[in-house]
Design an enzyme around this catalytic site. Structure first.
Site, mmCIF file in Angstrom:
data_model
loop_
_atom_site.group_PDB
_atom_site.id
_atom_site.type_symbol
_atom_site.label_atom_id
_atom_site.label_comp_id
_atom_site.label_asym_id
_atom_site.label_seq_id
_atom_site.Cartn_x
_atom_site.Cartn_y
_atom_site.Cartn_z
ATOM 1 N N SER A 116 27.569 -21.947 24.219
ATOM 2 C CA SER A 116 26.119 -21.145 24.397
ATOM 3 C C SER A 116 25.063 -21.912 23.793
ATOM 4 O O SER A 116 24.944 -22.258 22.758
ATOM 5 C CB SER A 116 26.151 -19.742 23.678
ATOM 6 O OG SER A 116 25.278 -19.130 23.893
ATOM 7 N N LYS A 176 26.592 -22.255 28.909
ATOM 8 C CA LYS A 176 25.731 -21.035 29.313
ATOM 9 C C LYS A 176 24.611 -21.121 28.634
ATOM 10 O O LYS A 176 24.283 -21.413 27.485
ATOM 11 C CB LYS A 176 26.724 -19.814 28.387
ATOM 12 C CG LYS A 176 25.809 -18.391 28.118
ATOM 13 C CD LYS A 176 26.883 -17.316 27.581
ATOM 14 C CE LYS A 176 26.110 -16.745 26.517
ATOM 15 N NZ LYS A 176 26.873 -15.719 25.716
ATOM 16 N N LYS A 207 21.054 -19.452 27.356
ATOM 17 C CA LYS A 207 20.234 -18.495 26.947
ATOM 18 C C LYS A 207 18.870 -18.506 27.746
ATOM 19 O O LYS A 207 18.252 -19.317 27.994
ATOM 20 C CB LYS A 207 19.899 -18.436 25.518
ATOM 21 C CG LYS A 207 21.052 -18.357 24.699
ATOM 22 C CD LYS A 207 21.616 -16.930 24.858
ATOM 23 C CE LYS A 207 22.721 -16.639 23.826
ATOM 24 N NZ LYS A 207 23.309 -15.147 23.906
ATOM 25 N N ASP A 258 22.649 -15.877 30.170
ATOM 26 C CA ASP A 258 22.681 -14.710 29.297
ATOM 27 C C ASP A 258 21.354 -14.400 28.693
ATOM 28 O O ASP A 258 20.505 -15.108 28.112
ATOM 29 C CB ASP A 258 23.637 -15.090 28.054
ATOM 30 C CG ASP A 258 23.607 -13.922 27.215
ATOM 31 O OD1 ASP A 258 23.250 -12.585 27.430
ATOM 32 O OD2 ASP A 258 24.518 -14.003 26.174
ATOM 33 N N GLU A 312 24.793 -12.863 32.383
ATOM 34 C CA GLU A 312 25.151 -12.042 31.282
ATOM 35 C C GLU A 312 23.903 -10.947 30.810
ATOM 36 O O GLU A 312 22.957 -11.674 30.601
ATOM 37 C CB GLU A 312 25.619 -12.812 30.281
ATOM 38 C CG GLU A 312 26.138 -12.135 28.863
ATOM 39 C CD GLU A 312 26.910 -12.923 28.065
ATOM 40 O OE1 GLU A 312 27.276 -14.067 28.353
ATOM 41 O OE2 GLU A 312 26.907 -12.637 26.854
ATOM 42 N N ASP A 345 27.665 -7.388 28.129
ATOM 43 C CA ASP A 345 27.876 -7.949 26.788
ATOM 44 C C ASP A 345 27.611 -6.690 25.860
ATOM 45 O O ASP A 345 28.468 -5.791 25.472
ATOM 46 C CB ASP A 345 27.436 -9.233 26.390
ATOM 47 C CG ASP A 345 27.387 -9.576 24.801
ATOM 48 O OD1 ASP A 345 27.954 -8.818 24.068
ATOM 49 O OD2 ASP A 345 27.048 -10.417 24.591
ATOM 50 N N LYS A 395 34.067 -8.921 22.646
ATOM 51 C CA LYS A 395 33.591 -9.242 21.322
ATOM 52 C C LYS A 395 34.594 -8.352 20.789
ATOM 53 O O LYS A 395 33.882 -6.971 20.632
ATOM 54 C CB LYS A 395 32.411 -9.275 21.102
ATOM 55 C CG LYS A 395 31.293 -10.475 21.707
ATOM 56 C CD LYS A 395 30.102 -10.393 21.285
ATOM 57 C CE LYS A 395 29.225 -11.595 22.031
ATOM 58 N NZ LYS A 395 27.899 -11.417 22.075
ATOM 59 N N GLY A 451 31.161 -14.748 21.567
ATOM 60 C CA GLY A 451 30.955 -15.374 20.220
ATOM 61 C C GLY A 451 29.827 -14.812 19.511
ATOM 62 O O GLY A 451 28.901 -14.291 20.100
HETATM 63 O O1 OSB Z 1 25.018 -12.759 23.259
HETATM 64 O O2 OSB Z 1 26.549 -13.849 23.289
HETATM 65 C C1 OSB Z 1 25.556 -13.410 22.949
HETATM 66 C C2 OSB Z 1 25.350 -15.531 19.453
HETATM 67 C C3 OSB Z 1 24.725 -14.117 18.604
HETATM 68 C C4 OSB Z 1 24.672 -13.128 19.249
HETATM 69 C C5 OSB Z 1 24.657 -12.950 20.567
HETATM 70 C C6 OSB Z 1 25.412 -13.870 21.249
HETATM 71 C C7 OSB Z 1 25.502 -15.193 20.866
HETATM 72 C C8 OSB Z 1 26.111 -16.266 21.505
HETATM 73 C C9 OSB Z 1 26.774 -17.553 20.860
HETATM 74 O O3 OSB Z 1 25.667 -16.420 22.702
HETATM 75 C C10 OSB Z 1 28.246 -17.589 21.229
HETATM 76 C C11 OSB Z 1 28.959 -18.248 20.030
HETATM 77 O O4 OSB Z 1 28.954 -19.538 20.306
HETATM 78 O O5 OSB Z 1 29.219 -17.841 19.048
HETATM 79 MG MG MG Z 2 25.574 -12.201 25.392
#
Ligand code: OSB
Ligand code: MG
Length: 370
Positions: free
Chosen positions: A137, A163, A165, A190, A215, A240, A264, A292
């Site tokens: 991510s 992915k 952001k 995302d 996402e 999510d 998650k 994650g």
């Molecule tokens: O939205 O998936 C998410 C990290 C913290 C809070 C929300 C998200 C994320 C990530 C990182 O996208 C995922 C990771 O590598 O742990």
């Molecule tokens: Mg997410």
């Protein structure tokens, strides 16, 4: 029958190797709440996935510390024993909400249970893989060249899916730039709930980039607008934040709010609840992947074990330890092997707490007798 003896909580702060920016915050330090349970001389570990503030979810490490100390600990003290960790979900059901707090304690019970069976956790869960495909991510960057450099570095390390952001003002341009430079990479985005339905024209443009999924584009607790969006977008929607329980996952699938679910375990209230989502997804042929929350090695280990289940078919947000921390509180670090993360084979989570590093990064801790 497993007889609980002690519960401990540890608040830790670990510097991230690079700041992680999303549509809702920028984190430089990982704040984690770790839970340990002791039973029959076995210590089990769980990690609460709540963040430092109420940005991703209403829960924070502080609300979780409070709920575990004041409400979950008394429940454990009243019951003292369990035969299977899936019993805890019902025990905790008198507490409304707070899925991340409940999940952290349940996780420690799963670790104890698997250790008592002398089996790695994935075997206890019914996992079918010895390694899981790793994605990464990528946070919001200050400009496109630095984003391209980061993505190039991750691809060179072997990550199978990128992915990005996104947020209003950081969406079509960075996605186009990454897609042009890496035409064949598995790519998703995302938004962490940063858009409104009135942003439809921008979201429609995302259809041009051959994305694996978008996402959580809309509201964190929305389903109906996602249904409407799904009817106009050809890119699959993955939820999510909106999925905070197995019941909610069922509603989302029934309504057609998403075609993919990011699981998650902490967000949905634990492994037992996540297993129910897995059963639904198998039945309805909804692809799953494991999300994650920048977890330490404790939470990451749990994610790796969960991701071995047969319904988890897409690359995960499970990256190598060095993508997050210079030094983790659990050993050994997770490493990438040809784009996959090998599943720990020792009993339970299969990672060891490094007490030296845990205590050095610990800002508060407390232990109770159960
Ligand atoms: O939205 O998936 C998410 C990290 C913290 C809070 C929300 C998200 C994320 C990530 C990182 O996208 C995922 C990771 O590598 O742990
Ligand atoms: Mg997410």
């Amino acid at each position: 029958m497993i007889k609980l003896e002690r519960l401990s909580l540890f608040l830790v702060e670990l510097p991230l190797v690079s700041p992680f920016a999303t549509s809702f915050s920028e984190e430089r330090v990982k704040h984690a709440l770790l839970v340990s349970l002791t039973a029959d001389g076995i210590m089990g570990w769980g990690e609460c996935v709540a963040g430092s503030g109420p940005w991703f979810s209403a829960e924070t490490v502080e609300t979780a510390r409070y709920v575990i100390s004041e409400y979950i600990k008394p429940i454990l003290s009243a019951h003292k024993t369990f035969t299977h960790p899936s019993e805890l979900r019902r025990l905790f059901s008198s507490i409304r909400g707070h899925p991340m707090a409940k999940a952290a304690v349940e996780a420690a019970a799963w670790d104890i249970y698997a250790k008592s069976q002398k089996k790695p956790l994935f075997q206890v869960l019914g996992g079918v893989r010895e390694e899981v495909p790793a994605g990464v991510s990528v946070g919001i960057h200050r400009d496109i060249p630095s984003l391209l450099a980061t993505v190039e570095g991750y691809l060179a390390e072997g990550y199978q899916r990128i992915k990005l952001k996104i947020k209003p003002g950081w969406d079509l341009e960075p996605v186009r730039a990454v897609r042009e430079r890496f035409p064949d990479v598995l790519l998703s985005v995302d938004a962490n709930a940063a858009y409104r339905f009135s942003d439809l024209p921008t979201l429609k443009e995302l259809d041009r980039f051959g994305l694996l999924m978008v996402e959580q584009p809309l509201g964190f607790d929305d389903l109906l607008e996602h249904v409407r969006l799904a009817q106009t977008l050809s890119t699959p929607i993955c939820l999510d934040e909106s999925i905070d329980s197995a019941h909610r996952a069922w509603e989302a699938v029934e309504l057609g709010a998403c075609r993919i679910i990011n699981v998650k375990q902490g967000r949905v209230g634990g492994i037992t609840e996540a297993l129910e989502i897995h059963a639904l997804a198998m039945d309805r042929k909804i692809p799953l992947w494991c999300g994650g929350m920048l977890e330490t090695g404790v939470g990451r280990a749990l994610n790796v074990h969960l991701a071995t289940l047969p319904g988890f078919t897409l690359p995960h947000d499970i990256s190598a330890t060095k993508r997050y921390f210079r030094e983790d509180i659990a050993d050994p670090p997770f490493e990438l092997k040809d784009g996959f993360i090998p599943v720990p084979q020792k009993p339970g989570l299969g990672v060891e707490i490094n007490w030296d590093r845990l205590l050095r990064s610990c800002t508060w801790s407390r232990t109770w007798k159960i």
